[in-house]
Design a protein around this motif. Structure first.
Motif, PDB file in Angstrom:
ATOM      1  N   UNK A 110       0.740  -1.322  -0.062  1.00  0.00           N
ATOM      2  CA  UNK A 110       0.079  -0.045  -0.043  1.00  0.00           C
ATOM      3  C   UNK A 110       0.989   1.249   0.164  1.00  0.00           C
ATOM      4  N   UNK A 111       1.981   1.284   0.837  1.00  0.00           N
ATOM      5  CA  UNK A 111       2.687   2.609   0.845  1.00  0.00           C
ATOM      6  C   UNK A 111       3.601   2.786  -0.299  1.00  0.00           C
ATOM      7  N   UNK A 112       3.838   1.631  -1.087  1.00  0.00           N
ATOM      8  CA  UNK A 112       4.826   1.622  -2.375  1.00  0.00           C
ATOM      9  C   UNK A 112       3.799   2.205  -3.473  1.00  0.00           C
TER      10      UNK A 112
ATOM     11  N   UNK B  50      -2.308   6.153  -0.884  1.00  0.00           N
ATOM     12  CA  UNK B  50      -2.453   7.131   0.330  1.00  0.00           C
ATOM     13  C   UNK B  50      -2.343   8.445  -0.360  1.00  0.00           C
ATOM     14  N   UNK B  51      -1.382   8.728  -1.464  1.00  0.00           N
ATOM     15  CA  UNK B  51      -1.328   9.975  -2.004  1.00  0.00           C
ATOM     16  C   UNK B  51      -2.865  10.586  -2.578  1.00  0.00           C
ATOM     17  N   UNK B  52      -3.200   9.758  -3.071  1.00  0.00           N
ATOM     18  CA  UNK B  52      -4.561   9.739  -3.830  1.00  0.00           C
ATOM     19  C   UNK B  52      -5.742  10.013  -2.851  1.00  0.00           C
ATOM     20  N   UNK B  53      -5.622   8.894  -2.074  1.00  0.00           N
ATOM     21  CA  UNK B  53      -6.921   8.952  -1.074  1.00  0.00           C
ATOM     22  C   UNK B  53      -6.288   8.724   0.537  1.00  0.00           C
ATOM     23  N   UNK B  54      -5.794   9.694   1.132  1.00  0.00           N
ATOM     24  CA  UNK B  54      -5.210   9.507   2.151  1.00  0.00           C
ATOM     25  C   UNK B  54      -6.064   9.020   3.447  1.00  0.00           C
ATOM     26  N   UNK B  55      -7.266   9.033   3.168  1.00  0.00           N
ATOM     27  CA  UNK B  55      -8.209   8.396   4.266  1.00  0.00           C
ATOM     28  C   UNK B  55      -8.152   7.182   4.653  1.00  0.00           C
ATOM     29  N   UNK B  56      -7.507   6.395   3.537  1.00  0.00           N
ATOM     30  CA  UNK B  56      -7.186   4.896   3.609  1.00  0.00           C
ATOM     31  C   UNK B  56      -6.356   4.346   4.691  1.00  0.00           C
ATOM     32  N   UNK B  57      -5.487   5.504   5.038  1.00  0.00           N
ATOM     33  CA  UNK B  57      -4.514   5.051   5.965  1.00  0.00           C
ATOM     34  C   UNK B  57      -5.233   4.766   7.550  1.00  0.00           C
ATOM     35  N   UNK B  58      -6.306   5.480   7.832  1.00  0.00           N
ATOM     36  CA  UNK B  58      -6.913   5.128   9.044  1.00  0.00           C
ATOM     37  C   UNK B  58      -7.618   3.571   9.031  1.00  0.00           C
ATOM     38  N   UNK B  59      -7.579   3.083   7.945  1.00  0.00           N
ATOM     39  CA  UNK B  59      -7.959   1.528   8.025  1.00  0.00           C
ATOM     40  C   UNK B  59      -7.026   0.593   8.619  1.00  0.00           C
ATOM     41  N   UNK B  60      -6.009   0.730   8.560  1.00  0.00           N
ATOM     42  CA  UNK B  60      -4.678  -0.161   8.592  1.00  0.00           C
ATOM     43  C   UNK B  60      -5.024  -0.630  10.050  1.00  0.00           C
ATOM     44  N   UNK B  61      -4.782   0.267  11.211  1.00  0.00           N
ATOM     45  CA  UNK B  61      -4.561  -0.095  12.476  1.00  0.00           C
ATOM     46  C   UNK B  61      -5.928  -1.001  13.050  1.00  0.00           C
ATOM     47  N   UNK B  62      -7.108  -0.438  12.184  1.00  0.00           N
ATOM     48  CA  UNK B  62      -8.513  -1.126  12.468  1.00  0.00           C
ATOM     49  C   UNK B  62      -8.629  -2.648  11.721  1.00  0.00           C
TER      50      UNK B  62
END
Length: 455
Positions: free
Chosen positions: A20-22, A26-38
């Protein structure tokens, strides 16, 4: 996020997050970062004791588990594994992979995994029946057709599924599709035993077609396969049907190599012998292996096939996790291998995956298990659909649906890899590793946002 000391789960987590990071996700849709820890923490982990009586009248105790990881897309779905190595790290890794694998099928299934450290090898039918009844006595309260639908896995075949289903039915006074992999006469689906192996080959069929602009197929290609269970057997048979040459199979004790190709008769002999828990070393004395000439095979004790197969076009790891090392990956590529797809879950080590991914500029293409071996759970999902309708589809119907699911899974992985590539100008084939992880993740993440699991 601080992860527990669980190496298999860490490996699966790191594979997803690095993919995901590579990418540009996340640059197109930064809100998706919130999902990882959940999404990386199971919704529920159930651990229980299983006490049962052996044939000597003695009490034995095993650990039982069910990891209900994510239900955003549907009921928890994933196998039960009976093997002495079973622990929470392995089950969490398998359950985590299952979330995104199930998403890639396009069917309404969440992700989960379970099992026990019980070893069915060397046990009588009566001992296995008593264990399965005791195991289901604990598990029954946590599963259901719309809650959690387990299936088989290593150590859990049709016999074990039957015993557990019978125990559930007696306890709950309820006939419902709470397990998949059932017998054909009582709710099972045609093509289910073949599904993972067939689906793997259908996925690679699309890889070959795409990489060669439709100029090549499996016809004439040499294919190295590890494992000798259901996945390996049916992958081998489908490769042979499509004109390929299967040059290896293996088990935990060694590998068989055949330059001219392992035959369907030899695969049938292996299949019947494996039901009796025989090793390949014990099996190769059968007449179908000792005829000489083109039918002969070489047995290499204590070895995996990858460095012994010579020139091959395709490699299908289909035994267990981390069965291809970095050095073995290099050997495969040096011997001309262009297509690697996992029939097992997380079949390649990180070092091997790095070797494969770095070789995409040389037209080497790697497919991760969460995409390429999704055929098994796809047909489990089709079994659930048939149970809901109280119908049974024909072999042709199920096989056609399986092929369509695997073809669409490949297209989804390919198109997602192209869309979110961090380097649009890079040479070589798009990363199916990234495509599979991103496509599965997005589908699950969108459902979690919609349901308020992430906000």
């Amino acid at each position: 996020m601080v992860l527990p000391n669980e190496p298999e789960f860490k490996q699966a987590y790191n594979e997803l997050v690095s993919a995901l990071e590579d990418s540009t996700l996340f640059s197109q849709s930064p809100e998706y970062k919130k999902v990882i820890p959940v999404v990386s923490i199971p919704e529920r982990i159930i651990q229980f004791r299983v006490t049962w009586e052996n044939d000597k009248g003695e009490i034995e105790v095993n650990n039982g588990f069910r990891v209900q990881f994510n239900s955003a897309l549907g009921p928890y779905k994933g196998g039960l594994r009976f093997h002495p190595t079973v622990n929470l790290s392995i089950l969490k890794f398998l359950g985590f992979e299952q979330i995104f694998k199930n998403a890639l099928t396009g069917l309404s299934m969440g992700g989960g995994k379970g099992g026990s450290d019980f070893n069915p090898k060397g046990r009588s039918d009566n001992e296995i029946r008593r264990f399965c009844t005791a195991f289901m006595r604990q598990l029954a309260r946590y599963i259901g057709a719309d809650t959690d639908v387990p299936a088989g896995d290593i150590g859990v075949g049709g016999r074990e599924v039957g015993y557990m289903f019978g125990a559930y039915k007696q306890m709950q006074n309820n006939w419902s599709g709470i397990l998949t992999g059932k017998g054909l006469t009582w709710g099972g689906s045609l093509i289910r035993p073949e599904a993972t192996g067939y689906g793997l080959v259908y996925y690679v069929e699309k890889m070959i077609e795409k990489a060669t602009n439709g100029k090549e197929t499996f016809k004439g290609k040499k294919v190295a396969i590890s494992g000798s269970g259901n996945v390996a057997q049916y992958a081998a048979l489908k490769v042979i049907e499509l004109g390929g040459i299967v040059v290896s199979l293996s088990d935990s004790k060694g590998a068989i190599i055949s330059e001219s190709g392992i035959t369907p008769d030899q695969i049938a002999e292996i299949g019947s012998a494996k039901l009796k828990h025989k090793s390949l070393h014990e099996i190769i004395s059968a007449s179908v292996f000792t005829q000489g000439g083109k039918a002969s095979v070489e047995y290499i004790e204590g070895a995996r096939p990858w460095v012994h197969v010579g020139q091959v076009d395709v490699a299908l790891p289909s035994a267990t996790q981390n069965e291809v090392s970095g050095d073995e990956a290099k050997a495969l590529i040096q011997n001309g291998c262009k297509f690697i797809a996992e029939g097992s879950n997380m079949g390649s080590t990180k070092e091997a995956i790095d070797v494969f991914e770095e070789s995409r500029s040389k037209d080497v293409w790697y497919a991760p298990g969460k995409a390429s071996n999704a055929g098994g759970v796809a047909v489990s999902g089709l079994e659930m659909a048939q149970n809901s309708q109280r119908v049974q589809w024909t072999t042709e119907e199920v096989d056609s649906k399986l092929k369509t699911i695997m073809y669409e899974c490949f297209d989804n992985c390919y198109e997602t890899a192209v869309k979110y590539s961090a380097d649009k100008n890079s040479e070589g084939l798009p990363s199916l590793l990234k495509g599979a992880n991103i496509a599965g993740f997005i589908k699950v993440a969108d459902a979690m946002f919609s349901q308020g699991d992430v906000f």
